[in-house]
Write a protein that holds these residues in place. Structure first.
Motif, PDB file in Angstrom:
ATOM      1  N   MET A 690     -58.306 -29.481 -18.786  1.00 53.84           N
ATOM      2  CA  MET A 690     -59.722 -28.821 -18.679  1.00 53.84           C
ATOM      3  C   MET A 690     -60.621 -29.224 -17.657  1.00 53.84           C
ATOM      4  N   ASP A 691     -60.870 -28.411 -16.660  1.00 53.55           N
ATOM      5  CA  ASP A 691     -61.620 -29.018 -15.548  1.00 53.55           C
ATOM      6  C   ASP A 691     -63.216 -29.198 -16.078  1.00 53.55           C
ATOM      7  N   GLY A 692     -63.792 -29.882 -15.020  1.00 56.52           N
ATOM      8  CA  GLY A 692     -65.363 -30.135 -15.173  1.00 56.52           C
ATOM      9  C   GLY A 692     -66.248 -29.218 -15.465  1.00 56.52           C
ATOM     10  N   MET A 693     -65.974 -27.901 -14.909  1.00 61.14           N
ATOM     11  CA  MET A 693     -66.862 -26.879 -14.990  1.00 61.14           C
ATOM     12  C   MET A 693     -66.651 -25.964 -16.502  1.00 61.14           C
ATOM     13  N   GLU A 694     -65.405 -25.776 -16.940  1.00 64.25           N
ATOM     14  CA  GLU A 694     -65.099 -25.453 -18.187  1.00 64.25           C
ATOM     15  C   GLU A 694     -65.727 -26.351 -19.406  1.00 64.25           C
ATOM     16  N   ALA A 695     -65.458 -27.775 -19.003  1.00 60.51           N
ATOM     17  CA  ALA A 695     -66.237 -28.779 -20.088  1.00 60.51           C
ATOM     18  C   ALA A 695     -67.467 -28.636 -19.936  1.00 60.51           C
ATOM     19  N   THR A 696     -68.274 -28.532 -18.839  1.00 63.00           N
ATOM     20  CA  THR A 696     -69.815 -28.340 -18.727  1.00 63.00           C
ATOM     21  C   THR A 696     -70.160 -27.217 -19.567  1.00 63.00           C
ATOM     22  N   LYS A 697     -69.631 -25.835 -19.478  1.00 60.36           N
ATOM     23  CA  LYS A 697     -69.781 -24.792 -20.292  1.00 60.36           C
ATOM     24  C   LYS A 697     -70.003 -25.077 -21.590  1.00 60.36           C
ATOM     25  N   TYR A 698     -68.824 -25.596 -22.150  1.00 59.99           N
ATOM     26  CA  TYR A 698     -68.315 -25.956 -23.553  1.00 59.99           C
ATOM     27  C   TYR A 698     -69.700 -26.963 -24.008  1.00 59.99           C
ATOM     28  N   ILE A 699     -70.038 -27.910 -23.344  1.00 63.21           N
ATOM     29  CA  ILE A 699     -71.016 -28.782 -23.835  1.00 63.21           C
ATOM     30  C   ILE A 699     -72.478 -28.089 -23.717  1.00 63.21           C
ATOM     31  N   ARG A 700     -72.592 -27.125 -22.873  1.00 62.95           N
ATOM     32  CA  ARG A 700     -73.901 -26.357 -23.079  1.00 62.95           C
ATOM     33  C   ARG A 700     -74.159 -25.493 -23.750  1.00 62.95           C
ATOM     34  N   GLU A 701     -72.965 -25.078 -24.376  1.00 63.15           N
ATOM     35  CA  GLU A 701     -73.020 -23.901 -25.479  1.00 63.15           C
ATOM     36  C   GLU A 701     -72.954 -24.385 -26.801  1.00 63.15           C
ATOM     37  N   ILE A 712     -73.380 -34.719 -13.694  1.00 64.46           N
ATOM     38  CA  ILE A 712     -73.261 -34.656 -12.239  1.00 64.46           C
ATOM     39  C   ILE A 712     -72.075 -34.282 -11.834  1.00 64.46           C
ATOM     40  N   ALA A 713     -72.054 -33.176 -10.995  1.00 65.33           N
ATOM     41  CA  ALA A 713     -70.688 -32.759 -10.403  1.00 65.33           C
ATOM     42  C   ALA A 713     -69.960 -33.896  -9.383  1.00 65.33           C
ATOM     43  N   MET A 714     -68.951 -34.089  -9.395  1.00 65.29           N
ATOM     44  CA  MET A 714     -68.135 -34.773  -8.388  1.00 65.29           C
ATOM     45  C   MET A 714     -66.925 -34.001  -7.868  1.00 65.29           C
ATOM     46  N   THR A 715     -66.951 -33.785  -6.359  1.00 68.63           N
ATOM     47  CA  THR A 715     -65.596 -33.012  -6.112  1.00 68.63           C
ATOM     48  C   THR A 715     -65.644 -33.259  -4.253  1.00 68.63           C
ATOM     49  N   ALA A 716     -64.360 -33.117  -4.299  1.00 66.15           N
ATOM     50  CA  ALA A 716     -64.256 -33.199  -2.532  1.00 66.15           C
ATOM     51  C   ALA A 716     -64.319 -32.061  -2.012  1.00 66.15           C
ATOM     52  N   GLY A 717     -64.771 -30.832  -2.489  1.00 64.25           N
ATOM     53  CA  GLY A 717     -64.899 -29.638  -1.989  1.00 64.25           C
ATOM     54  C   GLY A 717     -66.134 -29.692  -1.326  1.00 64.25           C
ATOM     55  N   ALA A 718     -66.021 -29.175   0.216  1.00 59.99           N
ATOM     56  CA  ALA A 718     -67.236 -29.342   1.101  1.00 59.99           C
ATOM     57  C   ALA A 718     -68.128 -28.435   1.396  1.00 59.99           C
ATOM     58  N   LEU A 719     -67.518 -26.900   0.665  1.00 60.60           N
ATOM     59  CA  LEU A 719     -68.238 -25.758   0.931  1.00 60.60           C
ATOM     60  C   LEU A 719     -69.559 -25.552   0.076  1.00 60.60           C
ATOM     61  N   ALA A 728     -73.716 -23.065 -11.415  1.00 57.88           N
ATOM     62  CA  ALA A 728     -73.610 -21.704 -12.161  1.00 57.88           C
ATOM     63  C   ALA A 728     -73.061 -22.143 -13.586  1.00 57.88           C
ATOM     64  N   SER A 729     -72.096 -23.208 -13.428  1.00 58.88           N
ATOM     65  CA  SER A 729     -71.556 -23.673 -14.827  1.00 58.88           C
ATOM     66  C   SER A 729     -72.340 -24.496 -15.579  1.00 58.88           C
ATOM     67  N   GLY A 730     -73.562 -24.906 -15.179  1.00 62.86           N
ATOM     68  CA  GLY A 730     -74.591 -25.765 -16.008  1.00 62.86           C
ATOM     69  C   GLY A 730     -74.869 -27.119 -15.386  1.00 62.86           C
ATOM     70  N   MET A 731     -73.987 -27.549 -14.483  1.00 67.34           N
ATOM     71  CA  MET A 731     -74.518 -28.797 -14.047  1.00 67.34           C
ATOM     72  C   MET A 731     -75.719 -28.931 -13.333  1.00 67.34           C
TER      73      MET A 731
END
Length: 885
Positions: A690-701, A712-719, A728-731
């Protein structure tokens, strides 16, 4: 503007002249009738009526005559175009009818100031001496009455003389100029209305004419024979001119071939046909019609006559000149249509070729569409590859930069600290190179953005030199910096991009120089306000560049030759990116070089002077705050599947005074949150199971709001898209890898403990902060606390915004860029006034893409704008319901 002429007798000249002085386009004409003899205006004006004087031509509608009944009794035929402002009594011009009539009934003899100036002459013309005048006036006149308009100061003296002369008392009635002003203003309005009607009639007639011309043009294009074309031309002239006679002669190679006429009998009139054939010039005109010559309009054949047209017995000869101009305007159309019919066979062949070309073009377009789709797929694949590679490379870089930061905070001798600092800087350079790869992709897509932050220019230069200095020392090359004193040190701009360009040029200089020195020179000049153009030059004593190879330097993935790549390495991408960056920052880049003697690379950028002292950057030795955990006591959960990342972040947090719990995926994070209370979760975005965005949505709901942690989101994505997905996922916040310790500290400081939760304030756990959807407090403050006004404004906005969004969508569908930018700017302003921050952000995004021409991204943003409005609407309605309850 046209001129309006007002004619008036000399009795009222001064009054009229005073009134019309306010109107520059109104002029006065004075006549001198002798009222005593009954000489009318018509008799007076007859000698002036000359054909050579355009002022008095019959169709001049801009002459208005002011006068009484005696001045307009007999209007001759010659003056039917002149407008008469007819009043029964001249004095009605300066006083109202009731006042004048009341004094006449009381047997008062009314005189104007103009008449009074020459009263002796007027009595003499009437044949009166003093005795006769006294007898006449004593029998019929009770008093003299001067209608005083205030024009002539001598009128009182003159009325006293007249009164004494006639032995009749007098009165003075001040009437002013107000009544005359109303009369003249009415005349001006009537004149303007007639002008406007005439203009409108002319416009309508021209529109009707051109409508017929357009229809004829379309029909001529469909006609397939010359006979059909002539019929269409005859119909056209009949509609426009209603002529009694039409004659057409066709000419081929100088010989007449087709004769066509209405009525048919005209063809039999050989004399008339010969006269038409002798037409000199392109046309001739008579009192009842005109003749036209049709010529071949092709280049080189403009003198070849292809036909003649004669139009006679026009029904409306006064419009003849107008019709002639229209007829001349379509000569080219007639010429082309006739030639088209004559060369029908060639046209058919051309049509066949055109059809073949169309089919070929369609096939080519299909191939292009396939290629475009493949290119789009390739672009998407490239973007995904770059994002993936960026992620994979950033993960080990996170360990390098994070652990070196920790090492720098331990007990090290100076040499060790220098080595670790070099590793840290190199890691940052490697990170910059990764960003360069993404930069090139952004440049290709036209999406490169430049930051604007305060920086010290000398620090920027020094950092760039420090990065290449070890290699320069190894090669025994001296690097010399020359910094002009006429430019400031502090600027607003993108230090990263400027340093990136400098490092690239300095690296190249060191790489291609085996002995000698490298000179880095910085100069500049102030352009305007606080804008400077700063010029950098990097000179080396290396191998130089051949003149015919210079053009290759700034092309992506190209170098001088293959041997250069084998010997010196590199991809040939750096200079291309650097030049593009210069151009984005308002400058350019060029090179001067001599083979075997060295090269000098120049580049310029435009940046703003920043008149604030910027603190000098120092070596990062005290980046941790051991007391931070005491000042900001949080319980922290770390969710990351990579052991290296876990170790790096755990130790960074440890040096800040935090002992954090660690889990490896989203499911474990949810389980940990179920058994413990955490203030902050650092959530990696990409994890197994389960990735971080799915887990965040579950926690928020599923978690109650009083137990919602800051995520707090942590990612190597630079875009930017990566950040948008996280939010958008609730972070709540975002930090990119490699972890920047200063940014990590700032993120933690922005968080709040769960047990500090206050229902009426902003809550850190909200998926989207309420004040971002609707900031009622800001709107209420702006409206000075007026709840009723706020409610009225919200209702107006909720009703109007959907209509504005529909106009926005229509503007996009019609590709009306100006309307689209205007409309989204309007929505942005209205949303900002309402405190709808998310609507403002989305509107700004649409406006930016519209101005940059990125139309393909706008439909999704408009859809998002509609969704944000629905959220705003639901939120406002719900808040109103709660307030009413």
């Amino acid at each position: 503007m046209d001129t309006l002429y007002i004619m008036v007798c000399s009795h009222f000249t001064e009054e009229v002249e005073r009134v019309i002085s306010a109107f520059k386009y109104v002029k006065l004409i004075t006549y001198s009738p002798d009222c005593g003899k009954g000489v009318s205006f018509c008799e007076w004006i007859k000698p002036l009526l000359k054909d050579s004087d355009p002022l008095y031509r019959p169709d001049n509608k801009s002459i208005y005559v002011l006068g009484g009944a005696c001045c307009a009794k007999k209007l001759p035929e010659r003056l039917k175009g002149i407008n008469i402002h007819h009043v029964e009594q001249c004095f009605y011009l300066i006083a109202n009818k009731i006042t004048v009539d009341s004094y006449l009934l009381k047997r008062y003899y009314l005189v104007s100031q103009g008449w009074l100036k020459n009263w002796e002459s007027h009595l003499s013309v009437m044949g009166f001496d003093r005795q006769m005048a006294q007898e006449f006036f004593s029998e019929s006149v009770k008093k003299l009455l001067l209608l005083d308009t205030g024009i002539n100061n001598n009128s009182i003296e003159e009325i006293e003389k007249l009164s004494d002369y006639l032995s009749i008392p007098y009165e003075i009635l001040p009437v002013g100029l107000e009544h005359l002003e109303l009369v003249i203003i009415k005349i001006i309005q009537e004149w303007q209305e007639k002008k406007e009607k005439k203009i409108l009639a002319d416009v309508n007639r021209k529109l009707a004419d051109y409508s017929v011309i357009m229809e004829l043009t379309a029909e001529l294009g469909l006609a397939m024979s010359e006979d059909d074309i002539v019929e269409k031309i005859f119909e056209f002239f009949t509609i426009l001119f209603a002529p009694g006679e039409l004659l057409y002669i066709s000419m081929v190679d100088g010989n007449k071939t087709i004769l066509k006429s209405r009525p048919y009998s005209i063809i039999e009139d050989e004399k008339r046909v010969l006269e038409l054939l002798k037409l000199e010039g392109n046309y001739s005109s008579s009192d009842s019609g005109f003749r036209l010559k049709i010529k071949d309009q092709k280049p080189g054949r403009k003198d070849e006559i292809i036909g003649f047209i004669e139009i006679e017995a026009i029904s409306f000869p006064e419009y003849k000149e107008h019709y002639l101009n229209l007829a001349l305007n379509i000569l080219n159309v007639c010429s082309l249509a006739i030639l088209n019919a004559r060369f029908y066979e060639k046209v058919l062949e051309a049509k066949k070729q055109e059809e073949n070309a169309r089919i070929e073009a369609e096939n080519l377009n299909k191939k292009l569409e396939i290629l475009a789709a493949e290119a789009e797929k390739a672009s998407i694949a490239k973007g995904q590859f770059l994002a993936s590679m960026s992620h994979e490379i950033r993960t080990p870089l996170n360990a390098i930069t994070g652990l070196t930061a920790i090492l720098l905070n331990t007990s090290l001798d100076m040499e060790q600290k220098d080595f670790i600092e070099t590793i840290r800087v190199s890691g940052n350079i490697l990170l910059s190179l990764i960003n360069d790869i993404l930069d090139f992709s952004k440049i290709e897509a036209g999406r490169m953005e430049i930051e604007e932050e305060p920086f010290n220019l000398y620090d920027c230069i020094n950092e760039a030199v420090c990065l290449v200095k070890p290699e320069a020392i190894r090669k025994n090359i001296e690097v010399i910096i020359s910094f002009s004193s006429n430019i400031p040190l502090s600027f607003l701009g993108d230090i990263t991009r400027i340093r990136q360009i400098l490092v690239n040029l300095l690296n190249n200089a060191v790489k291609f120089t085996s002995e000698g020195h490298i000179d880095l020179s910085v100069t500049g000049k102030k352009l305007y306000d606080n804008i400077y153009e700063v010029e950098f030059s990097v000179h080396d004593t290396g191998i130089g560049i051949e003149e015919d190879k210079k053009d290759l330097l700034f092309k992506p993935f190209s170098q001088i030759d293959a041997s250069t790549t084998r010997k010196y390495g590199g991809t040939g991408l750096g200079l291309s990116i650097s030049k593009h960056l210069c151009e984005i920052m308002g400058g350019t880049m060029w090179v001067e070089s001599d083979t075997g003697k060295g090269s000098t690379f120049y580049f310029t950028v435009k940046i703003k002077d920043y008149n604030i002292e910027i603190e000098e950057k120092k070596s990062v030795t005290h980046i941790f705050e051991p007391e931070m955990a005491k000042n900001h006591p949080f319980k922290i959960l770390l969710a990351d599947d990579n052991p290296v990342n876990q170790k790096v972040l755990f130790n960074i947090l440890k040096h800040m005074g935090y002992m954090s719990d660690i889990v490896s995926n989203g499911i474990e994070a949810i389980d940990a949150l179920g058994s413990n209370t955490y203030d902050i979760i650092f959530m990696d975005v990409h994890m197994p199971h389960m990735d971080g965005m799915e887990a965040t949505k579950y926690i928020r709901e599923n978690w109650p709001k009083e137990r919602q942690p800051a995520i707090i989101a942590m990612t190597a994505g630079a875009l930017k898209e990566d950040r948008d997905l996280c939010f958008a996922s609730g972070m709540n916040d975002y930090i990119s890898k490699p972890i920047d310790i200063n940014k990590l500290r700032d993120v933690i400081v922005r968080c709040r403990r769960i047990d500090e939760y206050i229902p009426s304030e902003e809550i850190v756990c909200k998926t989207q902060k309420e004040y971002e959807i609707f900031d009622r407090k800001e709107l209420l403050d702006r409206m000075n606390g007026d709840e009723e006004l706020v409610k009225e404004l919200l209702e107006l906005f909720l009703n109007n915004a959907p209509l504005q969004i529909e106009v926005l969508k229509q503007a996009f569908n019609e590709r009306n860029l100006d309307l689209l930018i205007y409309q989204v700017h309007t929505i942005k302003g209205a949303s900002g006034n309402m405190g709808a921050k998310l609507l403002v952000d989305t509107s700004v995004a649409i406006e930016i893409r519209a101005r940059k021409g990125h139309m393909e991204e706008i439909p999704c943003l408009i859809e998002k704008l509609e969704e944000e409005f629905e959220k705003f609407k639901i939120f406002v309605k719900g808040e109103e319901y709660n307030r009413d309850a």
